[in-house]
Design an enzyme around this catalytic site. Structure first.
Site, PDB file in Angstrom:
ATOM      1  CG  HIS A 252       3.619   9.121   0.664  1.00 60.87           C
ATOM      2  ND1 HIS A 252       3.248  10.411   1.017  1.00 60.87           N
ATOM      3  CD2 HIS A 252       2.578   8.614  -0.041  1.00 60.87           C
ATOM      4  CE1 HIS A 252       2.026  10.660   0.549  1.00 60.87           C
ATOM      5  NE2 HIS A 252       1.606   9.600  -0.095  1.00 60.87           N
TER       6      HIS A 252
HETATM    7  O1  RIB Z   1       0.305   7.982   4.129  1.00 62.96           O
HETATM    8  C1  RIB Z   1       1.228   7.447   3.214  1.00 62.96           C
HETATM    9  C2  RIB Z   1       1.805   6.160   3.739  1.00 62.96           C
HETATM   10  O2  RIB Z   1       0.755   5.207   3.927  1.00 62.96           O
HETATM   11  C3  RIB Z   1       2.780   5.499   2.752  1.00 62.96           C
HETATM   12  O3  RIB Z   1       3.735   4.753   3.451  1.00 62.96           O
HETATM   13  C4  RIB Z   1       1.883   4.577   1.977  1.00 62.96           C
HETATM   14  O4  RIB Z   1       2.602   3.485   1.400  1.00 62.96           O
HETATM   15  C5  RIB Z   1       0.971   4.081   3.065  1.00 62.96           C
HETATM   16  O5  RIB Z   1       1.650   3.038   3.773  1.00 62.96           O
END
Ligand code: RIB
Ligand code: CA
Length: 322
Positions: A252
């Protein structure tokens, strides 16, 4: 698909990384620190999210030391959302937030200044339009800074954040992505602040999957960074494999850093994005007008796709530099 090389003619972009490490945050930070020609990390601000603040501020320093960057200034920020109790994600990231590799406790200091004041002071002291904010967790620090010092909004060059979802819908509830769900009131403040916003939602991050060959390439670097990243994704992928049957961990947060280095790896639309804050059922939903069915003014570039091979080629090449 041919991979264009990152543009290196411009001076490095000055950024503040706001983060809740988190294995994917860690990889995003490593990619930024490995790319000084494109990115000048002014500072890192920790926020409560994946794990409580005491751990996210510690993990941010652990990652800086893994990169050999004991000089980076790390600040602790808000330890809970604006209007809700904290929701964490140990089920995804493990009890430390950085489960996977065995990394030593940090020796570098945490800065005394509160992260919110650091963000405000930096935006006021740097020339207007020259500092990019890169939130990788709940938006509590950013929103608090905007509430405390509304004058900083027009001074922000860009906000490039990981959060939200439209076609992919939610990963913490059926409707909401974690970062937005944890602090929807903060997200509403940020999305309405008027600064240019680029969003990396689950729609694109779920296309950046660490398949086995890609993780083998990290491990094959044969460096402490390559090995640690491979071990992080080995741990981090369990949740998404079980939930989505996906081919590996979705990276992500590194999508944010990769966009700063090589934006043409990504495609999206400039659209209106509003945040649900009133409904318990859909709290934190990013209502993205992808099809332009409303007359609401566009306020964000919402990214929907990535050249995944190009992304991993860039990431692996840069991690090899650390
Ligand atoms: O949903 C994914 C996000 O939430 C990413 O940034 C992960 O590190 C959590 O913070
Ligand atoms: Ca994160």
């Amino acid at each position: 698909m041919t991979h264009s090389s990152p543009t290196q003619s411009a001076p490095p972009r000055k950024i503040i990384i706001d983060t809740d490490p988190g294995q994917d945050d860690a990889v995003a930070i490593l990619l930024a620190l490995a790319s000084p020609q494109e990115i000048d990390v002014l500072g890192i601000t920790a926020v409560a999210g994946n794990v409580p603040l005491a751990l996210t501020q510690k993990n941010a320093r652990i990652v800086c030391e893994l990169a050999g960057r004991h000089d980076v200034k790390v600040y602790a920020g808000c330890d809970r959302p604006l209007a809700h109790s904290l929701v964490t994600a140990e089920h995804v990231h493990g009890e430390t937030g950085l489960n996977g590799p065995k990394l030593p406790d940090p020796t570098m200091p945490l800065q005394d200044q509160h992260a919110v004041d650091y963000i405000i002071d930096t935006l006021r002291s740097e020339a207007p339009g020259t500092v990019t904010l890169c939130p990788l967790g709940p938006l509590t620090n950013i929103a608090t800074a905007l509430q405390k010092a509304p004058d900083i909004a027009p001074r922000i060059q860009d906000i490039v954040l990981m959060g939200g979802a439209y076609f992919e819908v939610g990963n913490i509830t059926p409707a909401a992505e974690f970062n937005i769900y944890v602090d929807p009131e903060a997200a509403e403040i940020v999305f309405k602040c008027g600064a240019p916003i680029t969003v990396m939602p689950l729609d694109v991050t779920h296309k950046a999957l660490v398949t086995k060959p890609r993780n083998d390439a990290f491990r094959a670097l044969g460096t402490p960074v390559g090995t640690a990243v491979a071990q992080m994704t080995d741990f981090f992928e369990r949740f998404d494999r079980e939930k989505y049957g996906s081919e590996g961990a979705p990276l992500h947060d590194p999508c944010v850093t990769a966009w700063l280095i090589q934006p043409d790896l990504f495609t999206g639309r400039h659209i209106n994005v509003e945040i649900e804050t009133a409904s318990p059922l859909t709290r934190g939903m990013t209502v993205a007008d992808w099809w332009g069915v409303t007359d609401r003014a566009p306020n964000a570039t919402f990214i929907g796709d990535v050249d995944a091979d190009g992304f991993f080629a860039l990431l692996t090449e840069r991690l090899a530099r650390l």
